[in-house]
Design a protein around this motif. Sequence first.
Motif, PDB file in Angstrom:
ATOM      1  N   LYS A 510       0.794  -1.222   0.000  1.00 58.68           N
ATOM      2  CA  LYS A 510       0.000   0.000   0.000  1.00 58.68           C
ATOM      3  C   LYS A 510       0.835   1.286   0.000  1.00 58.68           C
ATOM      4  CE  LYS A 510      -4.090  -2.042   0.503  1.00 58.68           C
ATOM      5  NZ  LYS A 510      -5.143  -1.925  -0.527  1.00 58.68           N
ATOM      6  N   ASP A 543      -5.982  -7.029  -1.720  1.00 56.67           N
ATOM      7  CA  ASP A 543      -6.105  -6.336  -3.002  1.00 56.67           C
ATOM      8  C   ASP A 543      -5.087  -6.860  -4.002  1.00 56.67           C
ATOM      9  OD1 ASP A 543      -8.095  -4.702  -1.988  1.00 56.67           O
ATOM     10  OD2 ASP A 543      -6.678  -3.112  -1.395  1.00 56.67           O
ATOM     11  N   LEU A 744      -6.524   6.505 -12.996  1.00 56.51           N
ATOM     12  CA  LEU A 744      -5.664   5.322 -13.039  1.00 56.51           C
ATOM     13  C   LEU A 744      -6.442   4.074 -13.420  1.00 56.51           C
ATOM     14  CD1 LEU A 744      -3.389   5.555  -9.856  1.00 56.51           C
ATOM     15  CD2 LEU A 744      -2.898   6.308 -12.181  1.00 56.51           C
ATOM     16  N   ASP A 745      -5.756   3.198 -14.117  1.00 57.80           N
ATOM     17  CA  ASP A 745      -6.213   1.827 -14.285  1.00 57.80           C
ATOM     18  C   ASP A 745      -5.595   1.036 -13.142  1.00 57.80           C
ATOM     19  OD1 ASP A 745      -6.726  -0.790 -14.915  1.00 57.80           O
ATOM     20  OD2 ASP A 745      -5.629  -0.789 -16.820  1.00 57.80           O
ATOM     21  N   LYS A 746      -6.333   0.952 -12.031  1.00 59.83           N
ATOM     22  CA  LYS A 746      -5.748   0.364 -10.823  1.00 59.83           C
ATOM     23  C   LYS A 746      -5.558  -1.140 -10.923  1.00 59.83           C
ATOM     24  CE  LYS A 746     -10.067  -0.061  -8.171  1.00 59.83           C
ATOM     25  NZ  LYS A 746     -10.734   0.340  -6.910  1.00 59.83           N
ATOM     26  N   SER A 747      -6.023  -1.750 -12.023  1.00 64.30           N
ATOM     27  CA  SER A 747      -5.803  -3.183 -12.201  1.00 64.30           C
ATOM     28  C   SER A 747      -4.429  -3.483 -12.765  1.00 64.30           C
ATOM     29  CB  SER A 747      -6.879  -3.770 -13.131  1.00 64.30           C
ATOM     30  OG  SER A 747      -6.707  -3.331 -14.466  1.00 64.30           O
ATOM     31  N   ALA A 751       0.050   0.674 -11.237  1.00 65.59           N
ATOM     32  CA  ALA A 751      -0.799   1.487 -10.354  1.00 65.59           C
ATOM     33  C   ALA A 751      -1.083   0.822  -9.018  1.00 65.59           C
ATOM     34  CB  ALA A 751      -2.125   1.801 -11.055  1.00 65.59           C
ATOM     35  N   PHE A 752      -0.516  -0.345  -8.767  1.00 63.82           N
ATOM     36  CA  PHE A 752      -0.811  -1.035  -7.510  1.00 63.82           C
ATOM     37  C   PHE A 752      -0.422  -0.162  -6.318  1.00 63.82           C
ATOM     38  CE2 PHE A 752      -0.582  -5.670  -9.266  1.00 63.82           C
ATOM     39  CZ  PHE A 752      -1.822  -5.488  -9.860  1.00 63.82           C
ATOM     40  N   GLY A 755      -4.484   3.253  -5.696  1.00 56.56           N
ATOM     41  CA  GLY A 755      -5.915   3.498  -5.804  1.00 56.56           C
ATOM     42  C   GLY A 755      -6.310   3.802  -7.230  1.00 56.56           C
ATOM     43  N   ASP A 756      -7.414   4.516  -7.401  1.00 54.40           N
ATOM     44  CA  ASP A 756      -7.890   4.804  -8.753  1.00 54.40           C
ATOM     45  C   ASP A 756      -7.619   6.233  -9.195  1.00 54.40           C
ATOM     46  OD1 ASP A 756      -9.697   6.108  -7.161  1.00 54.40           O
ATOM     47  OD2 ASP A 756     -11.402   4.822  -7.666  1.00 54.40           O
ATOM     48  N   TYR A 758      -4.491   9.413  -9.138  1.00 54.94           N
ATOM     49  CA  TYR A 758      -3.125   9.853  -8.857  1.00 54.94           C
ATOM     50  C   TYR A 758      -3.044  11.334  -9.193  1.00 54.94           C
ATOM     51  CZ  TYR A 758       1.937  10.417  -9.639  1.00 54.94           C
ATOM     52  OH  TYR A 758       3.250  10.841  -9.613  1.00 54.94           O
ATOM     53  N   ASN A 830       3.711   9.680  -3.702  1.00 57.14           N
ATOM     54  CA  ASN A 830       3.029   8.745  -4.579  1.00 57.14           C
ATOM     55  C   ASN A 830       3.751   8.582  -5.920  1.00 57.14           C
ATOM     56  OD1 ASN A 830       1.071   7.821  -2.893  1.00 57.14           O
ATOM     57  ND2 ASN A 830      -0.650   8.683  -4.018  1.00 57.14           N
TER      58      ASN A 830
END
Length: 845
Positions: A510, A543, A744-747, A751-752, A755-756, A758, A830
């Motif tokens: 995280k 996650d 973001l494409d948090k998948s 981007a891990f 979150g979604d 930035y 970040n």
Amino acid sequence: MNKFRILFLLLLISITASAQQKLLSPREFLGYELGERFTRHHRVVEYFQHVAGVMPNVSLFLYGETYEHRPLIYAVVASAENSKNLEQIRMDNLRRAGMESGTPSTKVALVWLSYNVHGNEASSIEASMQTLYELVDPNNTRSQEMLKNTVVIIDPCINPDGRDRYANFYNQYGNFPPNTDSDAKEHREPWPGGRANHYLFDLNRDWAWMVQAESQQRIRVYNQWLPHVHVDFHEQGANNPYYFAPAVEPYHEVITPWQREFQVMIGKNHAKYFDAQGWLYFTKEVFDLYYPSYGDTYPTYSGAIGMTYEQGGSGRAGLSIITQEDDPLTLRDRWIHHHTSGMSTVEITSQNATRVVDEFEKYFKDNINNPSAAYKTYVIKGDNNPDKVRQLASWMDKHGIKYGHASAGKASRGFDYGTQSVQNVNLTTEDLIISAYQPKSKFITTLFEPQSKLPDSATYDITAWNLVYGYGLKAYALNERINVVKPYQFKSPENPAITTKPYAYIFKYKSLRDAEFLAALLKQNVKVRLATQPFKVGGESYDAGTLIVTQRNNERVTGFDNLVQTLARQMDRKIYTTSTGFVDSGKDFGSDYVTYLKAPKVAMLMGDQTSSLSVGEIWHFFEQQLHYPVTQIGTDYFKSIDLNKYNVLVVPEGNYRMFDEKTLGDISSWVSDGGRLIVIANALNSFADQKGFGLKLYTNDDEKKAIEKAEEALKEKEGLLTYDAAERKSLSEFTPGAIYKTTLDKSHPLAFGLGDTYYSLRENGLRFGYLEGGWNVGIIKGKAKPVQGFTGFKANRKLDNSLVFGVEDKGQGQVIYFVDNPLFRCFWENGKMAFANAVFLVGGK
């Protein structure tokens, strides 16, 4: 024994040995006139030791050392009476500022003179010696009069590593007598030049962020004194005359009328001396008071009259150069100008000492009792990632910012940084509260206010820097006052004893601290896997981005279980375990969706054609924050190395000529064979629209035509440009540094942990279209609009529907494109996380 203590004892021994000597001038001590050569740092230190050993009214302090182990020192000069009472004066000043309890019993002005923050702006360190000598010379009645009510603190060299890099260069290549032709080698420093410190950071941009060791140690002692007047001595281009206060707009709105007024008073006093000599100078141009991390603004936001003085010269000037006016500019000229403005600063402060001290006290009383800013409280929600909150709290501790918990929860309303709107907010006793009712109030405002007023867009540096966005925190700004009643409590994760050998260890990912932990595991040859999709096992949900360390494949790691548990506890990581790889939901641990992370062997370009600042950011990040090895490869021999020894190559910002067709082809083949190429900011220009790479200025021809058509229409509307409007027009295409919300494409692994959303700090005018056939991990979606800071309207409109960072899969490898530099000055937390993901997570097999 502590190494600082040993060095300090050596200083004392040297001072004691010289105690019976008479006071020597710099010329007498060094054996040459100031200005005849560049004095190396150790000789300057020795001169300060000599003066402190001879003169009882000079106290010399060692406050730290540089990365290259040079001492950082400062001297305190006072009258004989004030020297005996120095600690009382210092503590009284902190009491006056509300940083210590009690009532002041002394009233003495404090002037702090800081020299040579940029190593190749090399005249000011010479001036520091002459200024010290004249202040303590018992025959100098002017100085003796000033010291009756004023204490002067002198830091002769903020950046010893850069200073010696420059001095060594010049002493190696300089002609004697000097060659005044600007084409001569002695006027052309090689890369990286002497401006920056060991890690190639600009220390004059690091006062607030304290990324570098020199800054951390200096801010610690600065806040132990809190001077009333602070001067940062610089140099500018050789063809410029001298600059001194007052500064130009924009001034940040928290700067007080008195701080503005005294800048003018100081400037007029300097002008008196410069006019008498016929020296050219200018004021109220170029150098503003806005960005909070300079040597003039940080003191200003800390209650001082903070100023930059700029002498023409810099690294190009050497010992002597012919200017565009066909006049010689010598090192002697330069140090004398700095010495004159330095002594004038002490003089005008002494002449107004009572008011200087009274206004300083008023500044802090207003901060504590009646802060002028609209926002009275900043709330960092308690459910934020604890690592980020702890990191922010540590930073605040170093600046003397107070924070804590409220006495009770309550309902309120405030500006929601996430939605950029006023929302209802439920405060809890777990939230971190930063009240504006405290000594550092104005500094807090400049760092946390949602939107700073920018009186003039012609700024010298970035216009946005808010740490809430930089850390990616859930936070609110309130107009309501919320009192802090108890210290903030940090809780380390509770890790019960693990009595049975687990099937696997699981670690949530995280924060940057988690990336550091991953780096530590990989350095110990521990095999780590990455869950690319969410899963649930043993009743706990995880996650995408979770790290999994299985017993399998780690059989060869000696003391494996003890090693993993020990590292986790040392780094305050919560340990989760499972007795099975059969998950309740999601993908089992043997799935292809749980990828193996191969330990990266990282190389980076370094040298001519690269930006030294960008190189330093990457170098420092690996060595001092990730603690992970990186190999610097010189641009001059890059083409001869075996790139297959590495699986990650970082290309810093730069203006590259080395990437010809063959070199790009070789790199493309290396990526296809499994390499990972990370390209930063303007280095992308060397890869855009090139064979073998998918990065394009425009996603397609239709997008290109639409943008070009809009630009042409705007040009026709503007009509002819007048000469006096040229500078203002250029601002429409200017991107000095603003914050943009990025989707973001948090998948995606890049981007891990982010979150979604930035928040990207953009300080360039680059624009690239979405990747076709690639992963558009971070994008500006739709109309571009900065959430904070200034961007010229022409520059801004180009950013509609554009790439911020993305990944191109190429054969077995990847190319990661960072349009904005995620490591800019290494204070954007970040951004560092995103970069670590590029190094460790992208391309797991």
